[in-house]
Design an enzyme around this catalytic site. Structure first.
Site, PDB file in Angstrom:
ATOM      1  CB  SER A 671      -0.949   0.004   1.204  1.00 30.52           C
ATOM      2  OG  SER A 671      -0.227   0.028   2.408  1.00 30.52           O
ATOM      3  CE  LYS A 714      -3.240   1.199   4.893  1.00 30.37           C
ATOM      4  NZ  LYS A 714      -3.080   0.714   3.520  1.00 30.37           N
TER       5      LYS A 714
END
Length: 791
Positions: A671, A714
């Protein structure tokens, strides 16, 4: 008068005056001394060794006081002499003379202080009576010796006769030999004899109790056998005693038919056994477990939905999905009447309330709560139990938990299911497959019970920090509910509604003695904790109240108010800055978003260029997948070098170093792909990256941005770090529904599908790619707005 007498050391015995003894001698010096003495006057001196283990003692190893004795008779055998000796008087060794074969010494007789008083006579009478009492209690002594002691003797003779048969240490015997005052010697012998009598009384009491217990057991066994014989003769099958009691308990336990039959067989086997048979104890223990299990007892499910919602909201702030799932279960149960218990799995970082919500669920459902920690369990028998053939066998943790609960439908929490280990004793996670499968757990088989137990009414709740370590077969049976980290606003509400009150009570304080303002609570959250849960926050609050409690205990009057200004006085300097985003735009540095077991976090990608030969250096303890992301990013940039305004072979004369700080922490996953690409492009083009922009997404060689996981964590991490814009893949837009509204309100989200869009948004001025495309690409495409903004 001084005499020169042979000295014979004795290891651990003492010859008292006025007593006869038979001794065996075998050491060369002792044999020589006996032979020499017996050939002349037959007088020797026996002296005790200080250390009985010495085979060849020297004069310094002997006591200075001994007994002058006469050798009455002597019998020689192979290498040994048996001698009958009689003690004559106490003597003191003045000096040793040289002699080759044995010890010779000058000795002098010691005179005794004898007083013929009524007190001495009374002591003698008391001592004789006590000795008679000791003999009656079983003291080991020769009958002739006893008769001799009971005869008429002087005080000195009586003391020596009794001293010779006392059960005392050699050093205590030596003390009695050295004591020349008869009165003192009699008093000391009285004390030692009293101690011996106490020991004899205790021994008799213990022997008596043991005998009684044995007689009682034997009598019961005979009577029980007679009862069985009488019943057999009369043809009656009525059970009595323990057997009847066990059968009554089995009848009341409400067992299934096959279990009841098994229990009755065990009772019959027990009734035919002798009670001293070791197996009888194992059968009794097994029957106790069968009878003690709640085969038909269950908590009533008559809780109202509104009441359950209220209880859940009282105990925990947020956790909307969990609460909805419990309310749905209650609603279905109310309509359908009966349903199989769900198998829930709460997954999330530490400290977010996974374990504590289990207790709230039990309270909301009106059920008992059982918790079993699976962390570190490596033995399958911990889950399924041991077979009865093993000594000390017990059922597994699940059956033990059900028995402790006392109902067949508790809320059963299996904590830390992701930390179950595997070794040579089996795989506990495989043993859990049956218990956690709604289609199979209606007949759960424990190795110890050897009968099926219905677990279908149990509501199993499991907790884990990560799913990766849970075997796929087990994970497939679990209904997974993710717990994300708390936002700062959620932490504030949790602290205000729960933690402050709890810690104030724990520290014996009241609102009149201490108060933490709302601003101080927010300051502690922002500057002293950085976590997904609230454990460190609770510790910080506890630390503040500890300091206040100390001040109150020392006599401080009035209320202590904690404000943002005086928080450092209680907790020390702030541990974190208010925002961890960069202070200014930097070239070659991008801000990525990461998911960890403790929630979300931000990470900085740093890129440095240096003269070299085209090497790509990767540091920061990166995993294989993250290294591949760096290589993919570099390949993407090389393939589009011209569009970025770079020479075609720019990479041949430089080395690119990619570093992710906090090198001690392992990092992996795809990611960070777009953040790595942005940082490398920034370093190569000398264009800085906007410090308030965070990004997450996987990159392909063609520049496509692919979907990633952990969006909620996140995004919360980006909000906590003070970022203003978040770039993420277009396919992740749907996952913003789970993000708290206050976080969505403070952030701007941009959803992208290609790396070109990321660079346009993240770099502080248009990238060289845009300048080149002015020539080849139409103006309308160039000046199109940034795609998918969400303000």
């Amino acid at each position: 008068m001084e005499k020169l007498i042979p000295i014979i050391p004795i290891r651990d015995g003492i010859i008292f005056p006025n007593t006869d003894s038979v001794l065996t001698f075998g050491r060369p010096k002792s044999l020589a001394a006996l032979e020499s003495s017996f050939a002349h006057e037959r007088i020797v001196c026996f002296v005790l060794q200080k250390n009985p283990k010495l085979n060849d003692p020297q004069p310094s190893d002997l006591y200075s006081i001994g007994t002058l004795s006469r050798i009455e008779r002597m019998i020689r055998t192979d290498g040994e002499i048996n001698a009958q000796v009689r003690g004559l008087a106490r003597v003191k060794i003045l000096s040793f003379e040289e002699h080759e074969s044995y010890f010779l010494a000058k000795v002098v007789e010691l005179s005794e202080a004898i007083e013929d008083t009524p007190e001495i006579k009374a002591l003698c009478n008391h001592l004789a009576n006590e000795f008679r009492r000791a003999m009656n209690l079983g003291k080991a002594s020769d009958f002739l010796v006893f008769m001799n002691i009971m005869s008429e003797h002087s005080a000195s003779e009586l003391s020596d006769l009794i001293a010779s048969v006392l059960d005392v240490k050699p050093s205590e015997r030596q003390e009695l030999l050295e004591e020349t005052n008869v009165k003192t010697r009699l008093e000391r012998i009285t004390q030692l004899l009293a101690r011996e009598i106490k020991i004899l009384e205790l021994e008799r009491r213990i022997a008596s109790k043991t005998h009684e217990r044995f007689e009682k057991g034997a009598r019961e066994a005979i009577l029980r056998e007679r009862i069985r014989t009488i019943e057999k003769e009369l043809g009656e099958g009525e059970e009595v005693g323990e057997t009847k009691e066990l059968l009554d308990k089995i009848k009341k336990a409400g067992m299934p038919k096959e279990v009841e039959e098994k229990a009755k067989k065990e009772v019959k086997k027990l009734s035919q056994m002798n009670q001293f048979n070791p197996e009888a104890g194992y059968i009794r223990n097994y029957l106790d477990w069968l009878i003690g299990l709640p085969w038909s007892l269950e908590s009533k499910n008559n809780v109202e939905i509104k009441s359950a919602e209220k209880i859940l909201n009282e105990d925990h702030f947020g956790l909307k999905k969990v609460k909805e799932r419990i309310v749905e279960y209650l609603a279905v149960h109310k309509l359908a009447g009966k349903m199989k218990g769900p198998i829930l799995c709460f997954v999330g970082p530490p400290g977010v309330g996974k374990t504590s919500i289990g207790k709230s669920i039990a309270r909301a459902l009106g059920r008992k709560f059982v918790r079993v920690s699976l962390g570190g369990i490596r033995d399958e028998a911990e889950i399924r139990g041991h077979r009865r053939t093993y000594v000390g066998a017990l059922p597994g943790r699940i059956i033990q938990g059900i028995k402790d609960a006392g109902t067949k439908n508790p809320v059963f929490m299996l904590d830390e299911i992701d930390k179950v280990g595997v070794d040579f004793r089996g795989d506990p996670s495989s043993a859990l497959l049956e218990a956690l499968d709604p289609e199979q757990n209606n007949a759960f088989s424990d190795h110890y019970l050897e009968v099926a137990f219905d677990l279908s009414d149990v509501m199993f709740v499991t907790t884990a920090n990560v799913l990766d370590t849970i075997p796929p077969a087990l994970r497939d049976r679990l209904e997974i509910i993710h717990f994300a980290g708390y936002t700062q606003d959620e932490k504030f509400h949790i602290a205000s509604d729960f933690l402050l009150k709890k810690q104030m009570e724990n520290h014996g304080l009241t609102s009149q003695k201490a108060e933490i303002s709302n601003e101080a609570t927010r300051f502690i959250i922002q500057r002293y904790t950085r976590e997904a849960g609230v454990r460190n926050l609770e510790r910080a609050i506890a630390a503040v109240f500890r300091k206040v409690a100390k001040m109150v205990a020392e006599g401080k009057k009035g209320k202590t108010e904690v404000t943002p200004k005086n928080v450092p006085k209680f907790l020390g300097p702030p541990k974190f800055t208010a925002s961890i985003a960069e202070k200014k735009d930097e070239v070659g540095m991008a801000t990525g978003l990461a998911w960890t077991e403790a929630g979300g976090d931000i990470l900085f990608i740093e890129v440095a260029l240096m003269p070299g030969k085209g090497n790509l250096l990767l540091t920061g303890q990166l995993g294989d997948v993250m290294k591949e992301s760096c290589q993919a990013a570099m390949s993407y940039i090389r393939a589009r070098a011209q569009q970025f305004g770079l020479p075609e072979k720019f990479y041949q004369k430089i080395d690119v170093h990619v570093h992710v700080p906090e090198g001690a922490v392992p990092k992996d996953g795809p990611s960070a792909g777009i953040a790595i690409t942005t940082a490398i492009v920034s370093a190569l083009t000398k264009i800085s990256v906007k410090r308030k922009v965070g990004m997450t997404g996987e990159i392909t060689l063609r520049g496509r941005v692919l979907e990633i996981g952990g969006v909620k964590e996140k995004v919360i991490a980006a909000h906590r770090a003070g970022l203003k814009t978040v770039i993420m893949p277009k396919d992740n837009k749907k996952e913003l529904e789970d993000v708290p509204k206050e976080v969505l309100k403070d952030l701007r989200f941009v959803f992208v599908s290609h790396m070109d869009e990321v660079l346009d948004l993240a770099l502080s001025k248009p990238s060289p790619r845009n300048k080149l495309e002015h020539v080849a690409i139409s103006r309308s495409i160039l000046h199109a707005p940034a795609p998918y903004p969400v303000d």
